[in-house]
Design a protein around this motif. Structure first.
Motif, short mmCIF file in Angstrom:
data_model
loop_
_atom_site.label_atom_id
_atom_site.label_comp_id
_atom_site.label_asym_id
_atom_site.label_seq_id
_atom_site.Cartn_x
_atom_site.Cartn_y
_atom_site.Cartn_z
N LYS B 143 0.55 -0.99 0.19
CA LYS B 143 -0.22 0.19 -0.16
C LYS B 143 0.80 1.45 0.24
O LYS B 143 0.65 1.97 -0.55
CB LYS B 143 -1.19 0.17 1.31
N TYR B 144 2.04 1.31 0.64
CA TYR B 144 2.84 2.42 1.04
C TYR B 144 3.64 2.49 -0.94
O TYR B 144 3.40 3.86 -1.48
CB TYR B 144 3.51 2.48 1.75
N ILE B 147 0.92 3.78 -2.63
CA ILE B 147 0.15 5.22 -2.23
C ILE B 147 1.90 6.57 -3.55
O ILE B 147 1.75 7.37 -3.62
CB ILE B 147 -0.13 5.91 -1.37
N ARG B 151 0.86 9.24 -6.13
CA ARG B 151 1.46 10.40 -5.90
C ARG B 151 2.57 11.16 -6.64
O ARG B 151 2.61 11.81 -7.30
CB ARG B 151 2.12 10.89 -4.29
N ASP B 226 9.16 16.09 -2.33
CA ASP B 226 9.91 13.91 -1.72
C ASP B 226 7.80 12.97 -0.98
O ASP B 226 8.44 12.88 -1.16
CB ASP B 226 11.29 14.24 -1.63
N GLU B 231 9.84 9.00 3.56
CA GLU B 231 10.34 8.06 4.59
C GLU B 231 9.02 7.91 5.93
O GLU B 231 9.47 7.48 6.61
CB GLU B 231 11.78 8.15 4.82
N SER B 232 9.32 9.59 6.24
CA SER B 232 8.37 9.21 7.68
C SER B 232 6.61 9.24 7.26
O SER B 232 6.45 9.11 8.50
CB SER B 232 8.52 10.94 7.98
N GLU B 233 5.83 9.18 6.12
CA GLU B 233 4.91 8.68 6.47
C GLU B 233 5.01 7.53 5.05
O GLU B 233 3.93 6.61 5.31
CB GLU B 233 4.37 9.76 5.19
N LEU B 234 5.75 6.85 3.96
CA LEU B 234 5.29 5.82 3.25
C LEU B 234 6.51 5.21 3.55
O LEU B 234 7.17 4.23 1.72
CB LEU B 234 4.90 6.71 1.99
N VAL B 235 7.32 5.49 4.35
CA VAL B 235 8.27 4.34 4.67
C VAL B 235 9.51 4.61 3.08
O VAL B 235 10.42 5.49 3.71
CB VAL B 235 8.25 2.74 4.51
N ARG B 311 8.89 19.40 3.93
CA ARG B 311 7.86 18.02 2.81
C ARG B 311 6.97 19.50 2.85
O ARG B 311 6.38 19.23 3.24
CB ARG B 311 8.18 17.11 2.88
N LEU B 312 6.57 19.55 1.75
CA LEU B 312 4.98 20.22 1.10
C LEU B 312 4.10 18.76 1.69
O LEU B 312 4.45 17.41 1.65
CB LEU B 312 4.77 20.51 0.65
N ARG B 313 2.68 19.21 1.08
CA ARG B 313 1.73 17.81 0.92
C ARG B 313 1.33 18.24 -0.84
O ARG B 313 1.46 19.09 -0.88
CB ARG B 313 0.71 17.93 1.65
N GLU B 314 0.81 16.65 -0.68
CA GLU B 314 0.28 16.75 -2.20
C GLU B 314 -0.53 18.02 -2.51
O GLU B 314 -0.12 18.32 -3.79
CB GLU B 314 0.36 15.00 -1.96
#
Lengths: 251, 343, 390
Positions: B143-144, B147, B151, B226, B231-235, B311-314
């Protein structure tokens, strides 16, 4: 700072009684405020308030089980206790194997309990604490008023054979996790709680670990080696000794 | 007819072989140089630490050692992955990196293929990597990864536009899409009649250069853009399930593309390989060095952003692209066009 | 919900829109995503199950207990001095601050009080634990947002504080220095001067964080209006510490209760922020780190001389009774409800740790936010797994 210090010779279970000199001069006024709070609770809950104590800059109120949720509502709405601090349980049974005193006896190294939870040893006595109590189990919670900077401890007896209690979740949302924890640690059933599920323990865990008759297996396998340190020296009374030495030995 | 060791280098097969070998050597070399200088050393020193110090002098062989380590690792396929697609994805990503190098000139004659539509080609093949990333995300059955891949797709498509529009200003000014032609245009240009250093387009196309840097940052999926690998959200985003040499491919692709984009930026805005007063064979010798220095300068900025910014949000990223970068780029094009006609 | 500021307003509108979308749109199959227990964003082993609609969280549930060590049970079979060893490990970054409320509770029941010098040194260490704890948050928040540099600065400057702790207590992580009736030892020679220098560094570190991270537009876009906690809801969930002060509740136990520790001798300020969002939580913590350094400097200047240990019996037996003692720990309110039956060990210790309550608001807070904001909000709530799981 809540400050409670009871004389050691006083019987356990009674009100912890005389208070050390409270720090700060405003203490009597605070105690008057606490008395007013208690009056409000008595007025609203009537004879459901079965025990109370104002001592040492803190206050305890014990109610009957039926008034438990009402108590929270009154505290929230009329005493303005807006801050939910914690909720937990306590098992007043003195289990010689678990209270620690037994295993500290020199020969008592490997205390093995007979049986497990189902075959618990007969309790050697149930002595409840501040605010009194009639049963082995109690649930206690603490509320605080951020505006008034004053808090109180609430207690309720829980029937051993029928450990049911009203849930506080509808009054304080924060009680959710605390009730789940209490449920799994003591086995109390909180009626009205949305989802009583395990929070710390694995789902298949059996027993209620914080009950006094739940064996602490590591202690049964091996006595606590650190206890040797606090054995009194031969021919020495526990008492007035050089403090630093005591602390050093204990550490 | 140049003869080296008795081989006619102008023969078709010989030049082709040479070019292939250069490109094959260049990409890992570029990736390693960027990785070492910026990722390992610049970042470490900016963060008040030393970074790797053991492998080679000042840790310079660390990435070689890492590469060897990756090659030795077990090649793991997730159980429910689409094996073919999973295996092909890193190659597609790397392929797009390779193709980028075709059109970048490093000297008057040092160019793999001087296409008339060079910059167009470069920007087109750079978006090929989206395909690889989507393949990787989908095939990983994670799932990561999924996503992350989606993105990445959204982000790369959104930032393709400001990237192209930023370049259009340069193309208008140079009057050609050939990268070699753009270098020559800068070399032959002059600033208010002074032609000593030519006319690097960074002076006239400053806005374009900034837009290019920002959009390239997003294309490279580096911080602050990025999210695909956040990496802090999606590994590790679309790379989560990759190990060993396949991960190495992604890694090389990432830094190889960073190198290539720095090279394109240096070519478009800083005058490329051109050194004032140097022509002919000497330019072929000095050109790569000059270009290399300019690449490092551009890459320095890219990596400096990367290490400094959160990092910005999508959705914020999309808003940034569509509401700010693209209008700005369009204005830039319009102004450039008007000035082009006026002068 | 009481809407007071613009940021809250925008967050409120966004939440409403999110709710509407979640409720109205056609039923599609959501995706359940497991964040943790092995996930880079959860420092420790917290697992959060989120149900997603696209990238929007429909429902979230933290699952803890992977690190539950049963301290409340273990405390019951240890002596009082031994318990401090355990409770050091509850909030392992705020190590020393854990020991204080327990020791104070025991001292209350015994009716003894530590001498002034011990209280002052306790306060100094308490605030140093706060710096050691919160400075890591200040860096970690950056890394959760993708800025990798701040965390290294945080580790660099935190190291000086830990070195000081080590010099005085012998332990960087678990000082185990507090004793009933005082402290284990006095400060080593030269420590005070050294500490002055370190506090200057800490204050400049705060400035650095403010410049590098807090002033950054991207940081502000990512945190402002994200994860807004209204004061009333926060209190109901039992949020404490900087989390509730960031919602505008002016409540700090260091100031608001009569404590034997030395805060009352210092000139310092309790910072609050009206917004209640992630940015406010970061801001409040940054100010608190500064204040902690200020407190330490003042305490160092006025450190009284004298003994560091009161007279206590060699075998510590605590008279029967119940005491509740809470302090303002780095993570929030930490309290110990201590029940003694007169033995050498406690009969029951209820550990009220801050993170357990702080994190229990997560299911409420995460509805309708995007996945990246899940990370921001969790990071800004700032929990330590040991403090949740105990």
């Amino acid at each position: 700072m809540t400050r409670l210090s009871s004389a050691p010779e006083e019987p356990v279970g009674g009100p912890t009684g005389e208070v050390a000199a409270p720090a700060g001069g405003a203490q009597p006024e605070r105690d008057r405020l606490r008395q007013q709070m208690l009056d409000v609770l008595r007025r609203r809950l009537g004879d459901a308030v079965v025990g109370s104590e104002i001592a040492g800059g803190d206050m305890w109120v014990r109610v009957e089980r039926r008034a438990w949720r009402r108590l929270a509502e009154v505290c929230r709405d009329e005493l303005h206790m807006d801050y939910f601090c914690f909720l937990s349980g306590i098992d007043w049974m003195v289990n010689p194997a678990m209270s620690g005193e037994k295993v500290w006896e020199p020969e008592g190294g490997g205390v093995v309990m007979e049986g497990d939870e189902g075959d618990a040893p007969a309790p050697t006595g149930i002595q409840t604490g501040v605010g009194g109590g009639d049963s082995r189990f109690q649930v206690f919670a603490r509320l605080y008023s951020v505006t008034g900077k004053i808090g109180l401890t609430l207690k309720v007896d829980v029937d051993e054979s029928d450990p049911r209690l009203d849930s506080w979740v509808s009054v304080y949302r924060g009680a959710d996790w605390h009730e789940r924890e209490t449920w799994e640690m003591y086995g109390f059933d909180f009626e009205g709680h949305p989802r009583l599920r395990h929070i710390y323990l694995p789902g298949e865990f059996e027993g209620h670990p914080l009950r006094k008759d739940f064996p602490l297996l590591s202690r049964e396998v091996k006595p606590w080696p650190g206890l040797v340190d606090v054995e009194p020296m031969p021919g020495e009374e526990a008492g007035a000794e050089d403090a630093t030495a005591g602390a050093g030995a204990a550490g | 007819m140049p003869l080296i060791l008795g081989v006619d280098l102008s023969a078709y097969w010989a030049t082709t072989l040479l070019k292939v070998l250069v490109v094959l050597g260049l990409i890992p070399a570029g990736a390693i140089i960027l990785g070492y200088v910026f990722l390992l050393k610049m970042m470490s020193h900016m963060q008040s630490r030393l970074g790797p110090m053991e492998a080679g002098p000042h840790g310079s062989l660390q990435l070689v050692a890492d590469g060897l380590k990756f090659i030795q690792k077990e090649d793991i396929f997730p159980e429910r992955s689409d094996r073919f697609v999973f295996a092909a994805a890193p190659i597609v990503v790397l392929l797009s990196t390779f193709l980028l190098y075709i059109v970048i000139p490093a000297g008057p004659r040092l160019i793999v293929e001087d296409l008339d539509t060079g910059i167009f080609f470069a920007l087109a093949v750079s978006s090929l990597s989206v395909l690889g990333i989507l393949m990787a995300g989908w095939a990983s059955a994670n799932k990561y990864s999924l996503i992350g891949a989606l993105r990445a797709a959204g982000q790369l498509i959104a930032y393709e536009l400001p990237l192209i529009l930023a370049v259009v200003g340069v193309v208008i000014q140079a009057g050609t899409m050939s990268l070699q032609g753009i270098v020559m245009a800068q070399a032959e240009g002059e600033i208010f009649g002074v032609g000593i250093i030519g006319n690097p387009f960074i002076f006239t196309q400053l806005i374009g250069f900034m837009l290019f840097l920002v959009a390239a940052q997003a294309e490279l999926t580096q911080a602050p853009f990025d999210m695909p690998v956040a990496e802090s959200e999606l590994v590790a985003g679309f790379m989560t399930e990759y190990t060993g040499f396949r991960f190495l491919f992604f890694f090389m692709g990432e830094f190889g593309t960073a190198f290539a984009f720095s090279a394109i930026g240096a070519t478009l805005f800083l005058g490329g390989w051109y050194v004032p007063g140097v022509e002919g064979t000497l330019a072929d010798v000095l050109g790569p060095l000059v270009l290399g220095a300019k690449i490092m300068a551009v890459a320095f900025f890219i990596f400096w952003f990367r290490f400094s910014y959160p990092r910005l949000r999508e959705d914020q990223l999309q808003a940034f692209a569509w509401k700010l970068l693209i209008p700005l780029a369009l204005v830039n094009i319009a102004v450039t066009g008007v000035l082009k006609v006026a002068f | 919900m009481a809407v007071t500021t613009d940021w809250q307003k925008s967050a409120y509108i966004a939440a409403q829109a999110a709710d509407a979308r979640v409720n109205v749109e056609l039923e599609t199959e959501g995706m359940t995503l497991n964040l943790g227990p092995q996930h880079p964003a959860t420092h420790g082993t917290l697992r959060i199950v989120v149900r997603l609609d696209g990238e929007q969280v429909v429902w979230a549930e933290p699952i803890c207990g992977y690190m539950h060590r049963g301290y409340e049970k273990l405390c019951e079979v240890r002596t009082y001095p031994q318990v401090t060893t355990l409770i050091n490990r509850i909030d392992w970054l705020g190590h020393f601050a854990n020991e204080v409320p327990f020791i104070l509770a025991a001292e209350q029941l015994m009716g003894i009080e530590a001498p002034p010098r011990a209280q002052w040194i306790r306060t100094i260490f308490f605030e140093m634990a706060r710096i050691a704890n919160v400075s890591l948050f200040l860096g970690d928040m950056g890394i959760q947002l993708g800025a990798i540099t701040p965390v290294f600065y945080a580790f660099r400057d935190r190291e000086y504080v830990l070195n000081l702790m080590e010099a005085a207590t012998g332990g960087r992580f678990h000082p185990n220095f507090d004793r009933i009736g005082g402290l284990k030892e006095d400060l080593p020679r030269g420590w005070v001067d050294e500490c002055h220098g370190v506090m200057t560094r800490v204050i400049s570190f705060c400035q650095e964080m403010e410049d590098l991270l807090m002033g950054n537009e991207i940081f502000q876009t990512r945190t402002r209006g994200i994860g807004v906690i209204p004061a009333a809801v926060g209190l109901e969930y039992g949020l404490s510490g900087a989390n509730i002060r960031a919602s505008g509740v002016d409540w700090d136990l260091r100031r608001d209760q009569d404590s034997p520790l030395a805060w009352k001798h210092c000139d310092w300020k309790v910072w609050t922020h009206p917004d209640g969002d992630s940015y406010a939580r970061y801001w409040v913590r940054l100010q608190e780190t500064r204040e902690a350094a200020r407190i330490i400097v003042q305490l160092l200047d006025g450190l009284p001389s004298g003994p560091i240990q009161a007279k206590v019996p060699r075998i510590i037996k605590v008279p029967p009774g119940e005491a509740w003692c809470h302090t303002e720990n780095p993570l929030g309110e930490m309290g110990f409800y201590l029940v003694s039956k007169g033995g050498r060990g406690p009969f029951r210790v209820k550990i009220r740790s801050a993170s357990f309550n702080n994190i229990s608001i997560v299911p409420w807070l995460l509805r309708g936010v995007y996945v990246p904001d899940v990370i921001t909000i969790l990071a800004s709530l700032y929990f330590i797994l040991g403090d949740i799981d105990r």
